[in-house]
Design a protein around this motif. Sequence first.
Motif, mmCIF file in Angstrom:
data_model
loop_
_atom_site.group_PDB
_atom_site.id
_atom_site.type_symbol
_atom_site.label_atom_id
_atom_site.label_comp_id
_atom_site.label_asym_id
_atom_site.label_seq_id
_atom_site.Cartn_x
_atom_site.Cartn_y
_atom_site.Cartn_z
ATOM 1 N N TYR A 1 68.790 -45.459 -108.519
ATOM 2 C CA TYR A 1 67.913 -44.535 -107.801
ATOM 3 C C TYR A 1 67.344 -43.491 -108.757
ATOM 4 C CZ TYR A 1 70.138 -46.635 -103.762
ATOM 5 O OH TYR A 1 70.614 -47.538 -102.843
ATOM 6 N N LYS A 2 66.098 -43.119 -108.530
ATOM 7 C CA LYS A 2 65.421 -42.166 -109.419
ATOM 8 C C LYS A 2 65.323 -40.766 -108.822
ATOM 9 C CE LYS A 2 62.554 -45.801 -111.474
ATOM 10 N NZ LYS A 2 61.150 -46.278 -111.707
ATOM 11 N N ARG A 3 65.361 -40.664 -107.500
ATOM 12 C CA ARG A 3 65.170 -39.357 -106.855
ATOM 13 C C ARG A 3 66.407 -38.983 -106.050
ATOM 14 N NH1 ARG A 3 61.506 -35.635 -107.835
ATOM 15 N NH2 ARG A 3 60.975 -35.249 -105.648
ATOM 16 N N LYS B 1 59.126 -32.191 -110.852
ATOM 17 C CA LYS B 1 60.396 -32.889 -110.859
ATOM 18 C C LYS B 1 61.409 -32.223 -109.938
ATOM 19 C CE LYS B 1 59.940 -35.003 -115.404
ATOM 20 N NZ LYS B 1 60.549 -35.164 -116.753
ATOM 21 N N ASN C 1 64.385 -44.251 -104.018
ATOM 22 C CA ASN C 1 63.286 -44.573 -104.931
ATOM 23 C C ASN C 1 62.006 -44.473 -104.131
ATOM 24 O OD1 ASN C 1 64.809 -45.121 -107.287
ATOM 25 N ND2 ASN C 1 65.369 -47.111 -106.431
ATOM 26 N N ASP D 1 64.364 -35.218 -109.576
ATOM 27 C CA ASP D 1 64.684 -36.453 -110.271
ATOM 28 C C ASP D 1 66.134 -36.371 -110.732
ATOM 29 O OD1 ASP D 1 62.125 -37.358 -109.940
ATOM 30 O OD2 ASP D 1 61.464 -36.832 -111.964
#
Length: 368
Positions: free
Chosen positions: A141-143, A3, A200, A177
């Motif tokens: 957004y995840k990252r 992560k 993402n 993340d």
Amino acid sequence: MDKIEFKTLKKEEYKVGHWTGGITTQLAIYPAAADYGDRNFIWRLSSATVEVEESDFTPLPDYDRVLIVLKGEVVLVHKEKRVARLAQYEQERFSGAYDTKSYGKITDFNLMVRKGNQGYAEVINLTEEYRTLKMEEASGYKRRSQGFYCTEGFCAINFNKESCMVREGELFLINSDFGEINEIGIMGEGKVIRTHVYFNEEENNNESGSEPELPSEKVKAKITAEDLKWAAIICWSNFRGGKYIFKGLRNIWYDEALQKGIDTIDRIFLPFFIGLLGVGAVGFYGWENFQSNLIAPAILLWIILDVLLINPLLYLAVLPRPIKSHIKKITELTENERAVFEKQKAENKQADKILKKYEITGRNKYID
């Protein structure tokens, strides 16, 4: 994939290349296996020397860009868009699809981000006093990738019980993340350029190769009474000196998506032409069908209807919805939003319209 990934890149690890007007240094690229020439990267950090007075930027229609001047001064001319004059450590955010020329010998820092993602950069003046950097939120957004490129002196960076010393010319990268890093502390001497990229990963590696949509380009929400209210407020206050009459608007900021919609209306003078055509149509019809003393009231009625209803509906049709989500108080802007706000304040659209009429032919190709 872990992560959180982080590392320090030193000068000997950078990828150096040449172009007709200078040297290009690729500092980092993501994913690491991506290739700039294949245009298969999500983001890229680089620095380049421009050793010629005039150069053309390579078209990058799938990417947005941020350029910061490290040494020298430059004028960037985005054909039919705007002109930007940058001194040391000033930045310009623009689309890679623009037809862009540069005038001036400089060393610069570049951030390129594939459209559908978001990228920002800021220059931090380092001090011996430890400071905590704000961690921005970006819904959808995840990252997150963060970079710290030390241009002068040194800096110490702390996060999640990790510590790192970054010296001049080195780049410290953190990929994580959202929610994995709550705060980053920094101190030192000199200057560092901090970059933020929100993305993402799975959307950029889809099998079809199609480009993900920007949040502002997604299907608009359903129209609400609140949208109509704000469309009317913007419509009725959108004139020179409007903020002096409506004093409450002095502390209100419109984001780039909303301002783009307003500029579209301004550029084509649509409310003016519809109002003018309406007056002509009512006058012509009234001349044939009304008594002469009723023509003037009919025209007045049309003008009232045009101003109070039709014009706001025109704005409602082009502005991103929900409109209120694109409006913020200036005192509540995030660091990234304030950077955009300051850039908007520095723009002189009237001067840009004049300058873009004059073309200067560049002789060199700026590829980074």
